[in-house]
Every structure is written in C-alpha cells, then in structure tokens.
Scaffold this motif. Structure first.
Motif, PDB file in Angstrom:
ATOM      1  N   GLY A 189      34.328   0.272  15.366  1.00 52.32           N
ATOM      2  CA  GLY A 189      32.985   0.627  14.524  1.00 52.32           C
ATOM      3  C   GLY A 189      32.766   2.079  14.565  1.00 52.32           C
ATOM      4  N   VAL A 190      33.538   2.947  14.717  1.00 50.51           N
ATOM      5  CA  VAL A 190      33.226   4.479  14.724  1.00 50.51           C
ATOM      6  C   VAL A 190      34.222   5.009  13.360  1.00 50.51           C
ATOM      7  N   GLU A 191      33.623   6.142  12.613  1.00 49.09           N
ATOM      8  CA  GLU A 191      33.970   6.858  11.677  1.00 49.09           C
ATOM      9  C   GLU A 191      34.745   7.946  12.056  1.00 49.09           C
ATOM     10  N   ALA A 192      36.288   7.803  12.433  1.00 50.13           N
ATOM     11  CA  ALA A 192      36.892   9.066  12.641  1.00 50.13           C
ATOM     12  C   ALA A 192      36.893  10.186  11.816  1.00 50.13           C
ATOM     13  N   HIS A 193      36.659  11.459  12.322  1.00 50.63           N
ATOM     14  CA  HIS A 193      36.706  12.423  11.404  1.00 50.63           C
ATOM     15  C   HIS A 193      38.037  12.868  10.937  1.00 50.63           C
ATOM     16  N   THR A 194      38.620  12.203   9.915  1.00 51.16           N
ATOM     17  CA  THR A 194      40.023  12.431   9.608  1.00 51.16           C
ATOM     18  C   THR A 194      40.165  12.080   7.879  1.00 51.16           C
ATOM     19  N   HIS A 195      41.400  11.982   7.509  1.00 50.14           N
ATOM     20  CA  HIS A 195      41.508  11.739   6.314  1.00 50.14           C
ATOM     21  C   HIS A 195      41.484  10.049   6.250  1.00 50.14           C
ATOM     22  N   GLU A 196      40.791   9.640   5.014  1.00 50.86           N
ATOM     23  CA  GLU A 196      40.422   8.197   4.812  1.00 50.86           C
ATOM     24  C   GLU A 196      41.620   7.284   5.248  1.00 50.86           C
ATOM     25  N   PHE A 197      42.608   7.622   4.622  1.00 54.00           N
ATOM     26  CA  PHE A 197      44.030   6.823   5.072  1.00 54.00           C
ATOM     27  C   PHE A 197      44.429   6.569   6.283  1.00 54.00           C
ATOM     28  N   ILE A 198      44.007   7.517   7.026  1.00 53.73           N
ATOM     29  CA  ILE A 198      44.456   7.416   8.493  1.00 53.73           C
ATOM     30  C   ILE A 198      43.448   7.155   9.557  1.00 53.73           C
ATOM     31  N   ALA A 199      42.229   6.797   9.153  1.00 53.46           N
ATOM     32  CA  ALA A 199      41.199   6.286  10.015  1.00 53.46           C
ATOM     33  C   ALA A 199      41.338   4.853  10.016  1.00 53.46           C
ATOM     34  N   THR A 200      41.119   4.333  11.302  1.00 53.59           N
ATOM     35  CA  THR A 200      41.389   3.017  11.542  1.00 53.59           C
ATOM     36  C   THR A 200      40.308   1.903  12.513  1.00 53.59           C
ATOM     37  N   ALA A 201      39.309   2.620  12.540  1.00 50.92           N
ATOM     38  CA  ALA A 201      38.137   2.117  13.844  1.00 50.92           C
ATOM     39  C   ALA A 201      36.966   1.742  12.827  1.00 50.92           C
ATOM     40  N   HIS A 202      36.899   2.025  11.426  1.00 53.77           N
ATOM     41  CA  HIS A 202      35.933   1.489  10.725  1.00 53.77           C
ATOM     42  C   HIS A 202      35.882   0.009  10.348  1.00 53.77           C
ATOM     43  N   GLU A 203      35.021  -0.945  10.027  1.00 57.64           N
ATOM     44  CA  GLU A 203      35.236  -2.118   9.804  1.00 57.64           C
ATOM     45  C   GLU A 203      35.791  -2.564   8.384  1.00 57.64           C
ATOM     46  N   ASP A 204      35.782  -1.741   7.254  1.00 53.78           N
ATOM     47  CA  ASP A 204      36.138  -1.965   6.075  1.00 53.78           C
ATOM     48  C   ASP A 204      37.736  -1.582   5.980  1.00 53.78           C
ATOM     49  N   GLN A 205      38.696  -1.967   6.762  1.00 55.51           N
ATOM     50  CA  GLN A 205      40.077  -1.564   6.865  1.00 55.51           C
ATOM     51  C   GLN A 205      41.000  -3.128   7.519  1.00 55.51           C
ATOM     52  N   LYS A 206      42.296  -2.697   7.065  1.00 58.81           N
ATOM     53  CA  LYS A 206      43.108  -4.028   7.503  1.00 58.81           C
ATOM     54  C   LYS A 206      43.349  -4.392   9.013  1.00 58.81           C
ATOM     55  N   PHE A 207      43.231  -3.130  10.031  1.00 61.74           N
ATOM     56  CA  PHE A 207      43.494  -3.584  11.278  1.00 61.74           C
ATOM     57  C   PHE A 207      42.495  -3.986  12.243  1.00 61.74           C
ATOM     58  N   GLY A 208      42.867  -4.954  13.217  1.00 60.98           N
ATOM     59  CA  GLY A 208      42.142  -5.276  14.098  1.00 60.98           C
ATOM     60  C   GLY A 208      41.016  -6.328  13.784  1.00 60.98           C
ATOM     61  N   ILE A 209      40.179  -6.655  15.077  1.00 57.56           N
ATOM     62  CA  ILE A 209      39.238  -7.651  14.824  1.00 57.56           C
ATOM     63  C   ILE A 209      37.865  -6.939  15.364  1.00 57.56           C
ATOM     64  N   ALA A 210      36.824  -7.020  14.315  1.00 53.91           N
ATOM     65  CA  ALA A 210      35.629  -6.251  14.830  1.00 53.91           C
ATOM     66  C   ALA A 210      34.893  -6.606  15.806  1.00 53.91           C
ATOM     67  N   LEU A 211      34.568  -5.658  16.723  1.00 52.55           N
ATOM     68  CA  LEU A 211      33.469  -5.770  17.731  1.00 52.55           C
ATOM     69  C   LEU A 211      32.415  -6.518  17.313  1.00 52.55           C
ATOM     70  N   ALA A 212      31.850  -6.020  15.947  1.00 52.19           N
ATOM     71  CA  ALA A 212      30.655  -6.235  15.512  1.00 52.19           C
ATOM     72  C   ALA A 212      30.565  -7.799  15.011  1.00 52.19           C
TER      73      ALA A 212
END
Ligand code: LLP
Length: 463
Positions: A189-212
C-alpha cells in the motif's frame, strides 16, 4: 538533458514545445560516465570505443541497429550487489530486464540467483545450467503447465500471487509428491514515485495480495494449512525506476510487521523476506541513482530495528534488481538515415531502428540521451528528436536532445542505458528484425543473441 523553466532570453531552438528550456551540454563530444557503461570512451580519432573496440568497426561487423553489452560492467554490478548484501542475504537478478544463456552463466559465475516470470525464462535459465534451487518463479497468472514444470524442476521458490494460486500450487506439488517452498507476495500500500505503469505496491493493480483488510494474513493462514507448501516468507515489490528510498523503507517495515503478526497468531517465525527490485538508474545526467551499498544498509537497518522491537529473529533478506544491474551496461548503436529540420521547432533525426527496439519512450515517456559516436564535431548544438522508421508518429527514441548541427546520413549515434527492458520488450512491429545483443569484453566481441532474419519471420508464418 538538463531542463528548466524558461529563463530569460533563451535561443529559439532551445525552447521545447512544452515551454521548457533545454540547455545543450557544454561539450557535445563528452560522454557522461553516469549514463555510459564503464569501458566506454573516445579514442584519439574521436571514435567511441567500448571494451577497447571502435563502434565504427563494430557497426561494420555486426550491423545496426544493435545493442552492445559491456560484460565486465555487468559482472562488476553483479559483484557490487552481492558484496553489498553479503552472506546473510540473496540477490536474485530479475531476468525480465534482459535474459539470455550467456547472462545466466555470468550470474552463476558471479554468485547471483535468478528471478524468472514465465515458462520461457525458466527454460532459458535451466538450459544454461542455473541450478533450480537458485531460481524464484514469479507471475500473477502462472499457468498450470508452468507451475508443474517449475515444481518438477525443483525451483527454490514460487512466489504466490493470489488466493487461487495458493491452492493451485499446493495441489500440483502434492500430486507430484513434493513440498514446494513458497513466498506470498503482498502489496504493502505505498505509492512509489514512478510511472503509473511500473508502480506495483498500491492496492488498485493486479499484483499480490493486499496487507490491508487482513487479506495477506488470511493468505498466510491458508498457506500454512496446506501440506504441499513450505511457506518460507513474504515478498514485496513496490515498482520500478525508483530513486526515493522511502517507499522501500515503508515496505520493509510493513513486511516485518506482518512477520510479527504471523508469529503471534501461529507461533511460527518465517525465515525469509524478499523486498523485490526497482532501484532506478541514470538515463540522463539529471538522474542520481542510489548505490547497492546504500540500499543494503538502509534495508538492513530497518529490518534489524523492526525485528528487535518485535523480538523477532532477523529473517534472511533477498532483493531482485534487474534494471540496476543490466540497464547501464548496454547502448544501442544506430545509423542516421534522413534528417528533417522543421523550422522553428526542431530537427527530426531518423535512425534504422525505433520503437521496435526501444518501446520505453513511447510507453513510459522515458527520457534518454544520445551522442554522435563515429566522430567528434565542433559544430553548433542542434535540438533534435531521434525517431525510428516505424509507421507512427509516436515512434520516438529520444524526445529532446542535442546533436551537432553537421550531423549527416551515415553517422553513427548511440543511445546509452538501454540494457534493461529494451531487447526484452522488443517487437517485430512493421516486421522489423529484432537487433542482436553483442557482448563486448577485453577487446573481444561476440554475439549472444543473434539478429533476427527475414527467414525467422517467414518460418513463423505458416499460413
Ligand atoms: N521483482 C519483481 C517481482 C518485478 O516485477 C520486477 C520488475 C523486478 C523484480 C525488477 O525490477 P527492476 O529492478 O528491473 O526495476 N518494463 C518496465 C519495467 C517493468 C518492471 C517489471 N517488474 C520498464 O521498462 O521500465
């Protein structure tokens, strides 16, 4: 290139259409060592060399466009990562950045492990002799066939990416009479400061299982109950081309907090955490990347501190750099074709490749630099856009750069820092032939991935 808000009185040609002012470098012939691989230089004739080889000779022998990969630099970067993380950690090179059999052999020789994310990457790794236990298998939608192959081969880790996959891998392992070591990939659940297509730790995307919402804790609960799985730890990858350490730090902290919760709930201390890849590199002189030692120190300190405060044993840490190892080690060599000056705008310089060998500019708005490498020049700087030969106007390799005004068809120009995600994302668009990768080392050049041929294209076309 250096860009700033429009200062007073810039030369007309230096004002970019987006209103920014681009300052030409002081010397167009100099090569910033930040963006060029370590053995690149210019000889007394003004020709750029890599590993002691002149680019003019390389172009004659191997043609253009072509990627030239500095093997000594690649190996040095592997060693820098391995040394920085030391004996108590593991470095997995992320093969998606660029993979070939030669690369797999270099990794083995330099003591690195390998992260793969498809059956094709797994085959390449195994074929080149990487021991299966040194391979981690990733992906948000691994097929049953891929999972079976990975389990049979005995890969060291499968990184579970969904609730369905937890059951699927457990079932396959059990039916093969195996207990598969796994990690669970969480999104912290962190917003990495990079292009949206290569950020992967926010919740609204296809990878992983949320801690939240306790999702990751539930995944752990399920995995611990399944006989086919040996849960080794937790994985987090927050994104790519990141310079700011803050995101990695938050991720490390949250992953260790999850380990503490798991200990409290199940009485088990999971022995591993994998903090992914994502470290940024310098594409232009404006970028200031972190060194592996800095990352290792910062992550090590956070993990130790968090573990101490939760009275946990420190887990073994792994990381998965791709770009930071291979990105800076290669440049793409092109021959200049047509040159089109557009009055009051800029000059379009067309090369013999384009978005088929470097899609990153079109896809992520990536910035690159470019240099005239077959000779030096004392001509005035001219504002250029380096474009490819494909049938669309977005076919841009370098958006804004300066090249000497006497640039002519037949000159060789090179774009540095193209080792990662260029050949590996290359396409056959317009039936372009994907360029070769030529490894250079100590005055020797050898093709490690050959150029595609028209026969290759026709061989696939079976209609
Ligand atoms: N680990 C995992 C789970 C990943 O998904 C990735 C990259 C890495 C490690 C390696 O990240 P690196 O250290 O190379 O940043 N095509 C994009 C980058 C996509 C990255 C995908 N995953 C680009 O050209 O920027």
């Amino acid at each position: 290139m250096s860009r700033s808000a429009h200062p007073a009185g810039p030369r007309h040609a230096d004002v970019l259409p987006d209103g920014h002012y681009a300052a030409p470098p002081a010397d167009l012939n100099s090569l910033d060592e930040k963006v060029w691989s370590r053995t690149v230089g210019r000889n007394d004739d003004g020709v750029v060399t890599v590993a002691g080889l002149e680019v003019t000779r390389l172009a004659e022998e191997f043609g253009t466009p072509a990627y030239f990969l500095d093997e000594a630099d690649f190996r040095a970067r592997c060693r820098a990562w391995a040394d920085a993380f030391g004996q108590d950690a593991d470095v997995f090179y992320a093969g998606k950045a660029f993979l070939s059999r030669a690369v797999v052999r270099w990794l083995q020789e330099e003591g690195l492990n390998l992260d793969v994310c498809s059956g094709g990457e797994l085959t390449t790794a195994l074929d080149a002799g990487m021991p299966a236990e040194r391979i981690a298998f990733h992906g948000n939608n691994k097929t049953v066939e891929e999972i079976e192959r990975a389990v049979r081969a005995g890969v060291g880790r499968i990184v579970l990416d969904s609730f369905q996959e937890i059951v699927r891998v457990a079932h396959i392992a059990q039916s093969l009479g195996k207990r598969q070591p796994v990690l669970i990939r969480v999104t912290v659940g962190v917003e990495a400061h990079t292009h949206e297509f290569i950020a992967t730790a926010h919740e609204d995307q296809k990878f992983g299982i949320a801690l939240a919402g306790g999702q990751a804790a539930e995944a752990v609960r399920r995995a611990l109950k399944l006989d086919g799985l040996e849960l080794l730890g937790i994985h987090s990858h927050i994104g790519s081309q990141i310079f700011d350490m803050a995101g990695f730090e938050v991720s490390a902290r949250r992953v260790v907090q999850l380990l503490a919760e798991i200990r409290d709930e199940h009485g088990v201390e999971l022995p591993e955490i994998d903090l992914g890849g994502g470290l940024g590199i310098a594409y232009t002189s404006d970028d200031d990347p972190r060194e592996p030692q800095e990352i290792a120190k910062a992550l090590g300190e956070i993990v130790t501190r968090e573990c101490e405060s939760a009275s946990l044993r420190s887990p073994r840490i792994s990381v998965e750099p791709g770009r930071a190892i291979v990105g800076p080690t290669a440049f793409t060599l092109y021959e200049v074709g047509t040159i089109k000056p557009l009055e009051g705008l800029r000059t379009y310089v067309s090369v013999d490749g384009g978005m088929s060998d470097n899609i990153r500019t079109a896809l992520y708005d990536a910035e690159y630099t470019v240099a005239l490498v077959s000779r030096t020049s004392t001509a005035e700087p001219m504002l250029v856009r380096v474009v490819g030969k494909h049938c669309e106007s977005g076919d841009i390799v370098v958006k804004d750069a300066f090249l000497p005004a006497d640039l002519a068809p037949g000159d060789l120009i090179a774009v540095p820092a193209t080792g990662a995600y260029c050949r590996s994302m290359a396409s056959n668009y317009n039936h372009a032939l994907r360029p070769p990768v030529v490894a250079v080392r100590d005055g020797q050049a050898r093709v490690i991935v050959r150029r595609e041929t028209e026969e290759d294209l026709l061989r696939l076309d079976v209609g």
